[in-house]
Write a protein that holds these residues in place. Structure first.
Motif, PDB file in Angstrom:
ATOM      1  N   ARG A 269     -17.908   4.995  16.374  1.00 57.74           N
ATOM      2  CA  ARG A 269     -17.220   3.767  16.762  1.00 57.74           C
ATOM      3  C   ARG A 269     -16.278   3.348  15.639  1.00 57.74           C
ATOM      4  NH1 ARG A 269     -22.723   1.655  16.204  1.00 57.74           N
ATOM      5  NH2 ARG A 269     -22.857   1.633  18.479  1.00 57.74           N
ATOM      6  N   PHE A 270     -15.629   2.199  15.802  1.00 55.92           N
ATOM      7  CA  PHE A 270     -14.633   1.748  14.829  1.00 55.92           C
ATOM      8  C   PHE A 270     -14.968   0.356  14.324  1.00 55.92           C
ATOM      9  CE2 PHE A 270     -12.361   4.623  17.691  1.00 55.92           C
ATOM     10  CZ  PHE A 270     -11.870   5.535  16.775  1.00 55.92           C
ATOM     11  N   LYS A 271     -14.509   0.095  13.139  1.00 53.89           N
ATOM     12  CA  LYS A 271     -14.551  -1.256  12.599  1.00 53.89           C
ATOM     13  C   LYS A 271     -13.196  -1.541  11.946  1.00 53.89           C
ATOM     14  CE  LYS A 271     -16.619   0.283   8.233  1.00 53.89           C
ATOM     15  NZ  LYS A 271     -17.749   0.104   7.285  1.00 53.89           N
ATOM     16  N   SER A 272     -12.853  -2.810  11.852  1.00 54.39           N
ATOM     17  CA  SER A 272     -11.547  -3.203  11.328  1.00 54.39           C
ATOM     18  C   SER A 272     -11.713  -3.944  10.022  1.00 54.39           C
ATOM     19  CB  SER A 272     -10.817  -4.084  12.347  1.00 54.39           C
ATOM     20  OG  SER A 272      -9.559  -4.459  11.844  1.00 54.39           O
ATOM     21  N   GLU A 273     -10.945  -3.514   9.037  1.00 54.84           N
ATOM     22  CA  GLU A 273     -10.944  -4.204   7.749  1.00 54.84           C
ATOM     23  C   GLU A 273      -9.835  -5.250   7.756  1.00 54.84           C
ATOM     24  OE1 GLU A 273     -10.480  -1.110   4.925  1.00 54.84           O
ATOM     25  OE2 GLU A 273     -12.565  -0.397   5.113  1.00 54.84           O
ATOM     26  N   GLU A 274      -9.532  -5.794   6.602  1.00 60.84           N
ATOM     27  CA  GLU A 274      -8.448  -6.772   6.527  1.00 60.84           C
ATOM     28  C   GLU A 274      -7.148  -6.121   6.970  1.00 60.84           C
ATOM     29  OE1 GLU A 274      -8.225  -8.391   2.672  1.00 60.84           O
ATOM     30  OE2 GLU A 274     -10.230  -9.265   2.704  1.00 60.84           O
ATOM     31  N   PRO A 275      -6.362  -6.828   7.782  1.00 62.58           N
ATOM     32  CA  PRO A 275      -5.122  -6.218   8.288  1.00 62.58           C
ATOM     33  C   PRO A 275      -4.159  -5.875   7.161  1.00 62.58           C
ATOM     34  CG  PRO A 275      -5.187  -8.567   8.758  1.00 62.58           C
ATOM     35  CD  PRO A 275      -6.542  -8.202   8.251  1.00 62.58           C
ATOM     36  N   ASN A 276      -3.641  -4.684   7.259  1.00 61.46           N
ATOM     37  CA  ASN A 276      -2.674  -4.197   6.281  1.00 61.46           C
ATOM     38  C   ASN A 276      -1.291  -4.249   6.907  1.00 61.46           C
ATOM     39  OD1 ASN A 276      -1.251  -2.953   4.293  1.00 61.46           O
ATOM     40  ND2 ASN A 276      -2.333  -0.994   4.394  1.00 61.46           N
ATOM     41  N   LEU A 277      -0.428  -5.045   6.295  1.00 60.16           N
ATOM     42  CA  LEU A 277       0.914  -5.214   6.869  1.00 60.16           C
ATOM     43  C   LEU A 277       1.769  -3.965   6.711  1.00 60.16           C
ATOM     44  CD1 LEU A 277       1.668  -8.857   5.655  1.00 60.16           C
ATOM     45  CD2 LEU A 277       0.761  -8.104   7.865  1.00 60.16           C
ATOM     46  N   GLY A 278       1.412  -3.138   5.735  1.00 60.99           N
ATOM     47  CA  GLY A 278       2.203  -1.934   5.517  1.00 60.99           C
ATOM     48  C   GLY A 278       1.696  -0.764   6.330  1.00 60.99           C
ATOM     49  N   HIS A 279       2.058   0.447   5.891  1.00 65.76           N
ATOM     50  CA  HIS A 279       1.616   1.662   6.566  1.00 65.76           C
ATOM     51  C   HIS A 279       0.548   2.349   5.726  1.00 65.76           C
ATOM     52  CE1 HIS A 279       4.894   1.388   9.465  1.00 65.76           C
ATOM     53  NE2 HIS A 279       5.716   1.147   8.455  1.00 65.76           N
ATOM     54  N   SER A 280      -0.359   3.025   6.392  1.00 66.27           N
ATOM     55  CA  SER A 280      -1.378   3.791   5.681  1.00 66.27           C
ATOM     56  C   SER A 280      -0.740   4.975   4.985  1.00 66.27           C
ATOM     57  CB  SER A 280      -2.443   4.284   6.661  1.00 66.27           C
ATOM     58  OG  SER A 280      -3.145   3.210   7.227  1.00 66.27           O
ATOM     59  N   SER A 281      -1.292   5.290   3.813  1.00 64.92           N
ATOM     60  CA  SER A 281      -0.807   6.482   3.126  1.00 64.92           C
ATOM     61  C   SER A 281      -1.312   7.717   3.857  1.00 64.92           C
ATOM     62  CB  SER A 281      -1.294   6.483   1.679  1.00 64.92           C
ATOM     63  OG  SER A 281      -2.700   6.663   1.644  1.00 64.92           O
ATOM     64  N   PRO A 282      -0.594   8.825   3.773  1.00 65.62           N
ATOM     65  CA  PRO A 282      -1.059  10.047   4.437  1.00 65.62           C
ATOM     66  C   PRO A 282      -2.443  10.472   3.982  1.00 65.62           C
ATOM     67  CG  PRO A 282       1.228  10.276   3.779  1.00 65.62           C
ATOM     68  CD  PRO A 282       0.744   8.993   3.184  1.00 65.62           C
ATOM     69  N   MET A 283      -2.763  10.226   2.706  1.00 60.90           N
ATOM     70  CA  MET A 283      -4.080  10.620   2.218  1.00 60.90           C
ATOM     71  C   MET A 283      -5.186   9.882   2.964  1.00 60.90           C
ATOM     72  SD  MET A 283      -1.591  11.066  -0.086  1.00 60.90           S
ATOM     73  CE  MET A 283      -1.435   9.636  -1.154  1.00 60.90           C
ATOM     74  N   GLU A 284      -4.993   8.580   3.189  1.00 64.28           N
ATOM     75  CA  GLU A 284      -5.997   7.800   3.905  1.00 64.28           C
ATOM     76  C   GLU A 284      -6.147   8.272   5.347  1.00 64.28           C
ATOM     77  OE1 GLU A 284      -4.561   3.861   3.552  1.00 64.28           O
ATOM     78  OE2 GLU A 284      -5.181   3.598   1.466  1.00 64.28           O
ATOM     79  N   VAL A 285      -5.011   8.525   5.998  1.00 60.69           N
ATOM     80  CA  VAL A 285      -5.056   8.977   7.390  1.00 60.69           C
ATOM     81  C   VAL A 285      -5.716  10.346   7.487  1.00 60.69           C
ATOM     82  CG1 VAL A 285      -3.644   9.613   9.383  1.00 60.69           C
ATOM     83  CG2 VAL A 285      -3.041   7.611   8.018  1.00 60.69           C
ATOM     84  N   PHE A 286      -5.387  11.244   6.570  1.00 56.38           N
ATOM     85  CA  PHE A 286      -5.977  12.581   6.594  1.00 56.38           C
ATOM     86  C   PHE A 286      -7.496  12.511   6.420  1.00 56.38           C
ATOM     87  CE2 PHE A 286      -1.776  14.547   4.939  1.00 56.38           C
ATOM     88  CZ  PHE A 286      -1.274  14.510   6.228  1.00 56.38           C
ATOM     89  N   ASP A 287      -7.965  11.627   5.549  1.00 53.83           N
ATOM     90  CA  ASP A 287      -9.407  11.493   5.339  1.00 53.83           C
ATOM     91  C   ASP A 287     -10.102  11.018   6.617  1.00 53.83           C
ATOM     92  OD1 ASP A 287      -9.212  12.330   2.746  1.00 53.83           O
ATOM     93  OD2 ASP A 287      -9.108  10.310   1.886  1.00 53.83           O
TER      94      ASP A 287
END
Length: 772
Positions: A269-287
């Motif tokens: 399932r998913f959980k949401s952290e504090e909203p990030n106004l920017g974009h995720s770094s590729p490293m975070e998305v890849f993980d």
């Protein structure tokens, strides 16, 4: 004796003298005859032997003919009967063999169906699927036998279809129990809230109870593969995986995967952290993506699709490979468009940091290959990440063009004042050989101070090559700053990027040339102030284009330094663009002046009050128009351009008035006084339209220099003198064609005015005689 007698009889007659010689020859012939007789006697037995042989051959031939006749009449008939019997027996054997083989296949089909039913009841899905496929191959073999169609085959085909659908139903039920999707009820699947309510439950966690009671996931999936339905099931699963798990993780930086393992089920399932106004770094998305695939590989995808007993371990395909082939293209495309694109740096100084992204991409793909999700050496994702220089240049160029177009389509009337001392505040370019580290200039330092370097040598004013004081659109000033900053960026970029950035700057100006006149066309035609500002904008851009290329020429790549690094070729076009717009506005204003003066009733019969009022109103309207133009052009146009423009328009009005008055045939004394009054209004108030500067006391200089800017000013003043002068004064002003009147009017025009102003007397005739 008989031979001699025969010879004699044959000869018929013999001479006596030849008889002796003939007898001698005959005796020799007798010897020959004896020899022939001898040879004949020897030949005769051989001939008799040959005749015996001929007789035997004839006998044999007769026997052969007899035998042949018997064969043809008796044996051949029996042989044909035997062959026919043999062929019939052979065909019967073939039919019996075919029937036997069909019966064997039918028996095998029946056995396969029975074994399928047994395996299905025992939930041995792979064995059941294999028996169904065996039955299907048997049925296809039976149906392929031409000329041996059986009605039972249709019934067998129906039975096979029913059993196949029955098994697919059971497999589908098992699959729905193994992989359970809990999705939001809303049809909107792309929102963050929708992603938060999406869950995947995998009932594939191995346990003792499941090993005994239920089939493992491998059995269900392998059975699907045997039946040829795995691709469909896996495609549906892959699309759900993309839509509700993978793409949301890429699109929403605040979304985090959360896993929970229980005794018999694994929950994602998913959980949401504090909203990030920017974009995720590729490293975070890849993980995040890697975590999803590790979980799926552990509990679902690590399933071989071939029976290991067949000794084809090297050729076995896992479920992960099939799923990878289905969704990797779409997943990598989403990663590129929503992740890697946003990570491309906008400044060349940040390109070195992008190495981390490339390494992270390599590690991500390596992990997927270890899980057999990917195959091959290079993918589009890694190619895109490694080709960062090209993407940086493309993104930078795209951003530059978008920013430039936004500036071009913004309002023109927001202006800033440009003086000879002002220019774009930018970093100073490094000196040749200074290295790649740029020393930033203070904003107060000016980019074009290199012009001052000429002062010590040539003693020219520091403002010799400067743009005169005027107002330009603030958007154009920002546009020029954008061009300088982009070229500055090009000086520290790779060769390919440098070339792309340079031509992007050229595209900025070419885009301005095409967009601005079209986008602001209506306002440029209707509003004189905007036409003046656009004129200044074009001259401002042309002024910078003269030296823009030279300032950066030796800091750009060698390919550009050899010639192409110039903007001078664009200068004439921009000057023409600004002039054409302003001249079009001048033509509009001239037309309005002439239209107002057309209501003055040709300045005739001024003794009529209506005519005088109409003429006076026309004069006042023209002066009002010019004063209004002076207000909107004041402090906008350069002083010299302003004075030339206002002088041209005032000259148009004066020329029209002079032409109409000079064309009058009769001017009474009262008419002359009133015409003089109207002209005096123009002379007194006309110079007041010359107010190029906001400070009134500084405008007196330009109001006093009206004759410089108004070509017909002295002509107009001479006309006023004529309207109030007597004949002698007019003759004196003419001065035999050398006076000021001669400089303003031709002899014919002066004579026409004299005839209109004075009655026909001798004095008038004398005066006319002197005008020549």
């Amino acid at each position: 004796g008989s031979l001699v007698a025969a010879v004699l009889a044959h000869s018929g007659r013999l001479d006596k003298e030849d008889l002796g010689s003939r007898i001698g020859r005959l005796s020799r012939r007798g010897e020959v005859c004896n020899m022939i007789n001898k040879k004949y006697n020897e030949f005769l037995p051989s001939m008799e032997s040959a005749e015996d042989l001929v007789a035997q051959v004839d006998g044999l031939s007769a026997n052969i003919d007899l035998l042949k006749a018997r064969i043809e009449n008796e044996v051949q008939r029996d042989l044909n009967v035997a062959v026919a019997e043999f062929t019939e027996l052979k065909q019967q054997l073939e039919r019996d063999t075919l029937v036997l083989s069909v019966l064997k296949k039918l028996q095998e089909f029946d056995t396969a169906i029975k074994e399928y039913n047994t395996a299905l009841l025992e939930k041995k899905y792979v064995a059941a699927a294999q028996q169904l496929e065996k039955a299907r191959s048997i049925l296809k073999m039976l149906e392929s036998r031409k000329g041996f169609e059986l009605k039972i085959l249709k019934a067998l085909g129906t039975e096979l279809t029913v059993q196949t659908q029955n098994m697919l139903y059971h497999l589908g039920e098992e699959w729905q129990k193994l992989a359970v999707w809990k999705l939001p009820h809303s049809k909107e699947s792309s929102s963050l809230e929708s992603a938060m309510h999406s869950e995947l439950h995998l009932h594939t966690v191995p346990s003792k109870e499941e090993e005994i009671a239920g089939p493992p996931v491998a059995s269900v999936l392998q059975a699907f593969a045997v039946l040829g339905e795995l691709h469909t099931k896996l495609k549906i699963f892959g699309q759900l995986l993309l839509k509700y798990i993978l793409k949301p993780l890429i699109s929403y930086p605040s979304l985090q995967p959360f896993t929970e393992e229980q005794s018999d089920v694994f929950i994602l399932r998913f959980k949401s952290e504090e909203p990030n106004l920017g974009h995720s770094s590729p490293m975070e998305v890849f993980d995040k993506i890697k975590l999803i695939f590790e979980v799926l590989h552990k509990y679902l995808l690590n399933v071989p699709l071939e029976d290991p007993a067949e000794d084809k371990k090297d050729c076995r395909v896992t479920l992960a490979e099939l799923l990878g082939d289905m969704i990797w293209e779409e997943l990598s495309d989403c990663l590129i468009k929503n992740c890697l694109v946003n990570s491309i740096p906008t400044n060349s100084s940040k390109l070195e940091q992008y190495i981390e992204v490339i390494k992270s991409t390599e590690e991500f793909e390596k992990a997927l290959k270890n899980m057999q999700f990917l195959k091959g050496d290079m993918t589009d994702l890694l190619k895109y990440a490694r080709n960062v220089n090209s993407h940086f240049a493309n993104k930078k160029c795209q951003d530059v063009i978008v920013a430039a177009r936004n500036l071009m389509t913004s309002e023109i009337h927001n202006t800033v004042k440009i003086t000879p001392d002002s220019c774009v505040a930018l970093p100073r370019l490094p000196d040749p050989g200074a290295g790649d580290h740029l020393k930033m200039q203070k904003p107060s330092e000016l980019l074009h101070n290199n012009v001052v370097n000429f002062e010590n040598e040539t003693k020219l004013s520091q403002y010799t090559f400067s743009l005169p004081t005027c107002r330009i659109s603030s958007s154009v000033e920002k546009l020029m700053e954008l061009a300088y900053q982009t070229l500055l960026e090009a000086t520290v970029s790779t060769d390919q990027c440098c070339i792309q950035l340079f031509y992007s700057v050229r595209n900025i100006f070419q885009l301005f040339y095409d967009v601005v006149p079209t986008y602001h066309k209506e306002n440029l035609q209707k509003l004189p102030q905007l036409a003046a500002i656009h004129h200044n904008n074009c001259m401002y851009i042309a002024h910078h284009l003269l030296t823009l290329g030279h300032q950066f020429r030796y800091r750009l790549t060698n390919i550009l330094c050899n010639g192409p690094a110039t903007f001078v070729d664009l200068v004439p076009g921009f000057r023409r663009l600004g002039m054409e717009c302003f001249l079009a506005q001048m033509r509009v204003q001239k037309g309005e002046i002439l239209e107002r003066l057309s209501s003055a009733r040709n300045f005739s019969n001024m003794d009529d009050e209506d005519n005088y009022c109409a003429a006076n109103k026309a004069i006042r309207q023209v002066l009002h128009q010019l004063k209004r133009l002076g207000k909107v052009w004041q402090d906008v146009l350069p002083v010299n351009v302003y004075c030339k423009a206002m002088g041209t328009l005032l000259n148009t009005a004066l020329t029209e008035i002079v032409t109409r008055i000079a064309a009058l045939e009769d001017i009474s004394a009262e008419d002359a006084d009133r015409l003089y009054s109207l002209c005096r209004t123009m002379v007194e108030e006309g110079p007041q339209v010359f107010t190029p500067l906001p400070e009134n006391d500084k405008n007196k200089k330009y109001q006093e220099e009206v004759p410089v800017y108004v070509q017909k000013w002295m002509t107009f003043k001479e006309l006023m003198i004529i309207l109030q002068a007597n004949l002698q004064e007019i003759v004196d002003q003419w001065a035999d064609g050398k006076g000021p009147l001669a400089a303003a009017f031709s002899a014919a025009e002066v004579k026409s005015l004299i005839r209109a102003l004075f009655q026909n007397t001798e004095r008038r005739a004398a005066a006319l005689a002197k005008i020549k």
